[in-house]
Write a protein that holds these residues in place. Structure first.
Motif, PDB file in Angstrom:
ATOM      1  N   TYR A  37      30.982 -31.379  26.302  1.00  0.00           N
ATOM      2  CA  TYR A  37      31.316 -30.677  27.463  1.00  0.00           C
ATOM      3  C   TYR A  37      29.646 -30.056  28.101  1.00  0.00           C
ATOM      4  O   TYR A  37      28.982 -29.885  27.090  1.00  0.00           O
ATOM      5  N   SER A  38      29.581 -30.210  29.348  1.00  0.00           N
ATOM      6  CA  SER A  38      28.246 -29.669  29.798  1.00  0.00           C
ATOM      7  C   SER A  38      28.488 -28.321  30.545  1.00  0.00           C
ATOM      8  O   SER A  38      29.436 -28.572  31.781  1.00  0.00           O
ATOM      9  N   SER A  39      28.093 -27.218  30.448  1.00  0.00           N
ATOM     10  CA  SER A  39      28.329 -26.096  31.080  1.00  0.00           C
ATOM     11  C   SER A  39      27.456 -26.140  32.441  1.00  0.00           C
ATOM     12  O   SER A  39      27.531 -25.258  33.217  1.00  0.00           O
ATOM     13  N   SER A  40      26.447 -27.003  32.531  1.00  0.00           N
ATOM     14  CA  SER A  40      25.840 -27.066  33.928  1.00  0.00           C
ATOM     15  C   SER A  40      26.531 -27.962  34.925  1.00  0.00           C
ATOM     16  O   SER A  40      26.586 -27.599  36.234  1.00  0.00           O
ATOM     17  N   THR A  41      27.418 -28.831  34.629  1.00  0.00           N
ATOM     18  CA  THR A  41      27.995 -29.673  35.605  1.00  0.00           C
ATOM     19  C   THR A  41      29.482 -29.416  35.468  1.00  0.00           C
ATOM     20  O   THR A  41      30.249 -29.859  36.484  1.00  0.00           O
ATOM     21  N   GLY A  42      30.064 -29.071  34.588  1.00  0.00           N
ATOM     22  CA  GLY A  42      31.558 -28.586  34.232  1.00  0.00           C
ATOM     23  C   GLY A  42      32.416 -29.761  34.025  1.00  0.00           C
ATOM     24  O   GLY A  42      33.393 -29.833  33.738  1.00  0.00           O
ATOM     25  N   GLN A  43      31.786 -30.871  33.458  1.00  0.00           N
ATOM     26  CA  GLN A  43      32.348 -32.059  33.180  1.00  0.00           C
ATOM     27  C   GLN A  43      32.243 -32.337  31.726  1.00  0.00           C
ATOM     28  O   GLN A  43      31.300 -31.977  30.945  1.00  0.00           O
ATOM     29  N   PHE A  44      33.528 -32.847  31.148  1.00  0.00           N
ATOM     30  CA  PHE A  44      33.553 -33.332  29.684  1.00  0.00           C
ATOM     31  C   PHE A  44      33.211 -34.951  29.670  1.00  0.00           C
ATOM     32  O   PHE A  44      33.956 -35.735  30.613  1.00  0.00           O
ATOM     33  N   THR A  45      32.410 -35.505  29.066  1.00  0.00           N
ATOM     34  CA  THR A  45      32.040 -36.806  28.769  1.00  0.00           C
ATOM     35  C   THR A  45      32.497 -37.234  27.399  1.00  0.00           C
ATOM     36  O   THR A  45      31.986 -36.591  26.430  1.00  0.00           O
ATOM     37  N   ALA A  46      33.448 -38.222  27.163  1.00  0.00           N
ATOM     38  CA  ALA A  46      33.818 -38.436  25.949  1.00  0.00           C
ATOM     39  C   ALA A  46      32.753 -39.218  25.090  1.00  0.00           C
ATOM     40  O   ALA A  46      32.200 -40.169  25.532  1.00  0.00           O
ATOM     41  N   PRO A  47      32.476 -38.584  24.029  1.00  0.00           N
ATOM     42  CA  PRO A  47      31.572 -39.132  23.102  1.00  0.00           C
ATOM     43  C   PRO A  47      31.846 -40.359  22.470  1.00  0.00           C
ATOM     44  O   PRO A  47      31.081 -41.345  22.092  1.00  0.00           O
ATOM     45  N   GLN A  48      33.537 -40.742  22.661  1.00  0.00           N
ATOM     46  CA  GLN A  48      33.809 -41.934  21.905  1.00  0.00           C
ATOM     47  C   GLN A  48      35.196 -42.211  22.454  1.00  0.00           C
ATOM     48  O   GLN A  48      35.879 -41.225  22.972  1.00  0.00           O
ATOM     49  N   ALA A  49      35.689 -43.277  22.276  1.00  0.00           N
ATOM     50  CA  ALA A  49      37.190 -43.850  23.012  1.00  0.00           C
ATOM     51  C   ALA A  49      37.872 -43.076  22.044  1.00  0.00           C
ATOM     52  O   ALA A  49      37.904 -42.878  20.928  1.00  0.00           O
ATOM     53  N   GLY A  50      39.227 -42.399  22.911  1.00  0.00           N
ATOM     54  CA  GLY A  50      40.329 -42.190  22.150  1.00  0.00           C
ATOM     55  C   GLY A  50      41.312 -41.399  22.966  1.00  0.00           C
ATOM     56  O   GLY A  50      41.129 -41.356  24.253  1.00  0.00           O
ATOM     57  N   THR A  51      42.380 -40.784  22.498  1.00  0.00           N
ATOM     58  CA  THR A  51      43.430 -39.785  23.364  1.00  0.00           C
ATOM     59  C   THR A  51      43.184 -38.512  22.970  1.00  0.00           C
ATOM     60  O   THR A  51      43.023 -38.208  21.954  1.00  0.00           O
ATOM     61  N   TYR A  52      42.899 -38.007  23.981  1.00  0.00           N
ATOM     62  CA  TYR A  52      42.442 -36.474  24.171  1.00  0.00           C
ATOM     63  C   TYR A  52      43.596 -35.606  24.947  1.00  0.00           C
ATOM     64  O   TYR A  52      44.579 -36.249  25.702  1.00  0.00           O
ATOM     65  N   GLN A  53      43.559 -34.382  24.384  1.00  0.00           N
ATOM     66  CA  GLN A  53      44.504 -33.290  25.244  1.00  0.00           C
ATOM     67  C   GLN A  53      43.657 -32.471  25.879  1.00  0.00           C
ATOM     68  O   GLN A  53      42.694 -31.917  25.307  1.00  0.00           O
ATOM     69  N   PHE A  54      44.001 -32.264  27.215  1.00  0.00           N
ATOM     70  CA  PHE A  54      43.144 -31.279  27.961  1.00  0.00           C
ATOM     71  C   PHE A  54      44.123 -30.057  28.440  1.00  0.00           C
ATOM     72  O   PHE A  54      45.345 -30.540  28.762  1.00  0.00           O
ATOM     73  N   GLY A  55      43.342 -28.944  28.855  1.00  0.00           N
ATOM     74  CA  GLY A  55      44.347 -27.891  29.389  1.00  0.00           C
ATOM     75  C   GLY A  55      43.300 -26.882  30.023  1.00  0.00           C
ATOM     76  O   GLY A  55      42.210 -26.788  30.035  1.00  0.00           O
ATOM     77  N   PHE A  56      43.895 -26.191  31.234  1.00  0.00           N
ATOM     78  CA  PHE A  56      43.239 -25.292  31.905  1.00  0.00           C
ATOM     79  C   PHE A  56      44.290 -24.107  32.188  1.00  0.00           C
ATOM     80  O   PHE A  56      45.260 -24.394  32.401  1.00  0.00           O
ATOM     81  N   SER A  57      43.717 -23.024  32.479  1.00  0.00           N
ATOM     82  CA  SER A  57      44.488 -21.842  33.004  1.00  0.00           C
ATOM     83  C   SER A  57      43.368 -21.117  33.749  1.00  0.00           C
ATOM     84  O   SER A  57      42.263 -20.618  33.523  1.00  0.00           O
ATOM     85  N   ILE A  58      43.811 -20.955  35.193  1.00  0.00           N
ATOM     86  CA  ILE A  58      42.839 -20.200  36.176  1.00  0.00           C
ATOM     87  C   ILE A  58      43.814 -18.905  36.614  1.00  0.00           C
ATOM     88  O   ILE A  58      44.645 -19.046  37.449  1.00  0.00           O
ATOM     89  N   MET A  59      43.217 -17.537  36.489  1.00  0.00           N
ATOM     90  CA  MET A  59      43.614 -16.702  37.248  1.00  0.00           C
ATOM     91  C   MET A  59      42.857 -16.443  38.720  1.00  0.00           C
ATOM     92  O   MET A  59      41.632 -16.703  38.692  1.00  0.00           O
ATOM     93  N   PHE A  60      43.588 -16.196  39.629  1.00  0.00           N
ATOM     94  CA  PHE A  60      42.787 -16.395  41.161  1.00  0.00           C
ATOM     95  C   PHE A  60      43.517 -15.605  42.234  1.00  0.00           C
ATOM     96  O   PHE A  60      44.677 -15.046  41.789  1.00  0.00           O
ATOM     97  N   TYR A  61      42.997 -15.297  43.174  1.00  0.00           N
ATOM     98  CA  TYR A  61      43.301 -14.300  44.378  1.00  0.00           C
ATOM     99  C   TYR A  61      43.428 -15.267  45.475  1.00  0.00           C
ATOM    100  O   TYR A  61      42.467 -16.003  45.985  1.00  0.00           O
ATOM    101  N   ALA A  62      44.509 -15.185  46.170  1.00  0.00           N
ATOM    102  CA  ALA A  62      44.867 -16.015  47.390  1.00  0.00           C
ATOM    103  C   ALA A  62      45.145 -15.163  48.578  1.00  0.00           C
ATOM    104  O   ALA A  62      46.174 -14.628  48.755  1.00  0.00           O
ATOM    105  N   PRO A  63      44.163 -15.223  49.564  1.00  0.00           N
ATOM    106  CA  PRO A  63      44.374 -14.456  50.830  1.00  0.00           C
ATOM    107  C   PRO A  63      45.378 -15.153  51.660  1.00  0.00           C
ATOM    108  O   PRO A  63      45.815 -16.165  51.424  1.00  0.00           O
TER     109      PRO A  63
END
Length: 401
Positions: A301-327
């Motif tokens: 994972y790169s904290s400057s681009t926000g992208q995860f680049t796979a170091p090797q081939a395989g099956t991955y599980q990803f998740g995210f959770s975002i708190m937001f305010y909607a006008p």
């Protein structure tokens, strides 16, 4: 031997005529001179002996009678001999008979302490203070002048040459002698000349012992994943051994353990999780950069681009959770995409209370197959959604197998 003092006194009494004298320069012994010159009126024969680095050298020829007088400024002395001595072995004597200058400066002390029978020491001392000229008085008047115990020093034999001061190549050796045969005593002359001689010595050329060059850089790891070895080398060329010199001691290579990303099947070695460091607003299609990394095994994972680049081939599980305010301008709805490269693989959205500004949370979890180098990241699908509560807003992933 006829006393030098008698010769000088006779010359003083009868005057000096045109003499024939030996004439040589810088010779090693007066007896080797076979040249002569005819002096003018008012000149006498002379011999001067001087100690040099190459031994005693002699000068012979004619000299003005005025130069044959004593040169001491205090007491009188014997006529015809200079008592000013530039070195201990310097001797300057004159005589007034033809070819008489081959025997000057060569007076030996009698074996017995007796005064010369044909010389009146008492009268000579009264007229010329001969006892002040010790080196002449010890020959003619040793007893009268109290010089019976005077001993002139003489060199002992040279020692053997020392071994060469090196074990190979060019060096030097020395030999020495001592002024002990006999040693000077009771005012006698010290030995003249050097007590040490040096000469060059040459032995076989020295062997050249080998020396290591600098280490090379570490080579590539022997394994593309998990644990392997990497190597660096050096050569025995600094310098290279020669002439039977010693070879370098030690190994010409060195190995160490290297560790790469884990091989497939060990998913625990690739995992990441990142949070937002500050609240922020994102536009439609803009990547959300979770810049506060908490876990990053495998450094995918790169904290400057926000992208995860796979170091090797395989099956991955990803998740995210975002708190937001909607006008209200966004119809109280914000959506977020999980992106695989440029492809939207999942959309997550949530709205707030109808007709009111409000806060909500959007969460998702998804399994994705990736090739090595494949990328996954999160984007926003609307303008104006305000992300807040950084500790509750995250993006994570893990290699399953």
């Amino acid at each position: 031997m006829r006393s030098i003092f008698a010769i000088i006194l006779l010359g003083l009494i009868h005057g000096t005529g045109a003499l024939e004298c030996y004439n040589c320069q810088n010779i090693e012994t007066p007896s080797a001179c076979n040249q002569s010159q005819l002096c003018t009126v008012g000149q006498s024969c002379f011999l001067e002996a001087t100690d040099t680095a190459h031994g005693v050298l002699y000068q012979m020829g004619c000299l003005s009678n005025a130069m044959c007088t004593i040169q001491d400024t205090n007491a009188p002395g014997i006529v015809g001999r200079s008592i000013i001595q530039r070195q201990q072995t310097s001797c300057h004597e004159c005589c007034s008979k033809s070819m008489c200058n081959d025997q000057l400066c060569a007076h030996s002390k009698p074996t017995a302490c007796v005064d010369a029978e044909t010389f009146d020491c008492a009268q000579a001392n009264t007229l010329f203070s001969i006892c002040k000229d010790v080196q002449h008085a010890k020959v003619a008047c040793p007893r009268f002048c109290g010089l019976c115990n005077l001993v002139d020093g003489n060199w002992a034999a040279w020692s053997h040459w020392s071994p060469c001061d090196v074990t190979c190549g060019n060096g030097s050796n020395t030999r020495t002698r001592t002024c002990t045969d006999p040693a000077p005593a009771n005012g006698g002359l010290n030995c003249t000349g050097a007590d040490k001689q040096n000469r060059d010595c040459m032995l076989d050329k020295c062997p050249v012992h080998g020396g290591w060059s600098d280490w090379s850089s570490w080579g590539a790891c022997s394994a593309t994943c998990d644990v392997g070895l990497e190597r660096r080398d050096r050569t025995c060329t600094n310098p290279k051994p020669d002439l039977f010199g010693d070879h370098c001691f030690g190994d010409n290579h060195e190995d160490r353990v290297c560790r790469n990303t884990s091989c497939a099947g060990d998913g625990a070695r690739i995992a990441f999780s990142a949070l937002l460091s500050t609240s922020q607003t994102r536009s439609s299609g803009q990547t959300i950069v979770f810049d506060r990394i908490t876990v990053n095994h495998g450094n995918g994972y790169s904290s400057s681009t926000g992208q995860f680049t796979a170091p090797q081939a395989g099956t991955y599980q990803f998740g995210f959770s975002i708190m937001f305010y909607a006008p209200l301008s966004t119809d109280n709805e914000c959506g977020f995409f999980l992106m695989k490269g440029s492809t939207q693989v999942l959309r997550s959205w949530s709205d707030t209370h109808s007709g009111k500004n409000g806060y909500s949370q959007s969460s998702v979890s998804y399994i994705i197959d990736l090739v090595k180098g494949g990328t996954v990241y999160v984007t926003s699908d609307r303008d104006g959604c305000y992300l807040y509560s950084p500790d509750l807003t995250f993006f994570s992933g893990v290699l399953l197998f």
